[in-house]
Design an enzyme around this catalytic site. Structure first.
Site, PDB file in Angstrom:
ATOM      1  N   GLU A  97      -4.657  -5.685  -1.061  1.00 52.74           N
ATOM      2  CA  GLU A  97      -4.353  -4.536  -0.213  1.00 52.74           C
ATOM      3  C   GLU A  97      -4.746  -4.776   1.245  1.00 52.74           C
ATOM      4  OE1 GLU A  97      -2.644  -2.181  -1.332  1.00 52.74           O
ATOM      5  OE2 GLU A  97      -2.882  -2.336  -3.506  1.00 52.74           O
ATOM      6  N   CYS A 144      -9.536   4.327  -5.820  1.00 50.55           N
ATOM      7  CA  CYS A 144      -9.465   2.965  -5.275  1.00 50.55           C
ATOM      8  C   CYS A 144      -9.357   3.007  -3.753  1.00 50.55           C
ATOM      9  CB  CYS A 144      -8.269   2.223  -5.865  1.00 50.55           C
ATOM     10  SG  CYS A 144      -8.456   1.760  -7.600  1.00 50.55           S
ATOM     11  N   HIS A 176      -6.153  -5.155  -6.380  1.00 50.05           N
ATOM     12  CA  HIS A 176      -5.708  -4.412  -7.562  1.00 50.05           C
ATOM     13  C   HIS A 176      -5.330  -5.403  -8.663  1.00 50.05           C
ATOM     14  CE1 HIS A 176      -4.968  -0.268  -5.691  1.00 50.05           C
ATOM     15  NE2 HIS A 176      -5.633  -0.072  -6.816  1.00 50.05           N
TER      16      HIS A 176
END
Length: 239
Positions: free
Chosen positions: A80, A143, A172
């Protein structure tokens, strides 16, 4: 060098969580060198997980933070790039809270970005034969809240006249039935080793060597080792 690595506890009646199963199986050090990994389990909670990340950054003063979480619908690892100052849950967290379009921190930036080279992190995972892609959407559940807190907390430990790239990233992981735990561990090792290489590298563009919150100007190029502790000579009165 110390890198904090986090995963989440089981959630919604599941017996395990792919993120913690991978994190807890990581070694204590990388490549036998001076890189220590500190592993921590986080609750699936909008309030407690960000608070715990902030506390860990404050007490451990890690050189980098790698947070991991489960992405139940993904079939590949996602690295991410971005955390958003937003909470919007489709289901309650572990505390039974289901916020709708609320800010994580009033007055904070709406978007925060990792200071780590996502392209190189993705390449390091791909080289290990694990499906992976960069992602700019960490969602709006716990998250994302944890990632936002990691970026904010690390930034606050790095004061200076110029903004310092924040060495935190969120990874993730797909469910264990899609990506076996040993492959998830391999993926995280790729991310962690690339993080270590980036942090030990001499200041590529800024002329500054950084370690934790400290920075020093380089007078000439230097290559710092990954497989042993660096040796530093100090001269002058302070020596």
């Amino acid at each position: 060098m110390l890198i904090l690595v986090t995963g989440f506890e089981p959630f919604a009646g599941d017996g395990t969580n792919a993120s913690w199963e991978a994190v807890r199986r990581l070694p204590d050090t990388l490549s036998g060198g001076p890189v220590t990994l500190v592993r921590r389990l986080l609750p699936v909670s909008f309030t407690r997980a960000p608070e715990e990340i902030a506390r860990l950054v404050d007490t451990l003063r890690p050189d980098a933070v790698v947070c991991t979480g489960l992405a139940a619908t993904r079939t590949s690892v996602g690295v991410e790039t971005t955390a958003r100052n937003t909470m919007a849950a489709r289901a309650p967290d572990g505390d039974g809270w289901c916020p709708q379009d609320l800010p994580l921190e009033a007055g904070a930036p709406q978007v925060l970005h990792t200071g780590l080279p996502v392209g190189r992190l993705v390449a390091a995972v791909a080289e290990r034969g694990v499906p992976v892609s960069p992602s700019g959407d960490a969602g709006t559940f716990v998250c994302n809240a944890t990632y936002f807190s990691a970026l904010r907390s690390l930034a606050q430990t790095r004061p200076g006249p110029l903004p310092v790239p924040v060495p935190a990233v969120f990874v993730h992981l797909p469910p264990e039935g899609v990506l076996p735990t040993d492959r998830a561990v391999d993926a995280l090792l790729g991310v962690l080793e690339e993080c270590a290489a980036e942090l030990w590298a001499p200041s590529d563009r800024t002329g500054t060597l950084r370690h934790g919150g400290a920075r020093a100007a380089l007078l000439r190029p230097v290559v710092l080792p990954l497989r042993r502790a660096p040796r530093i000579g100090v001269s002058g009165g302070i020596g």
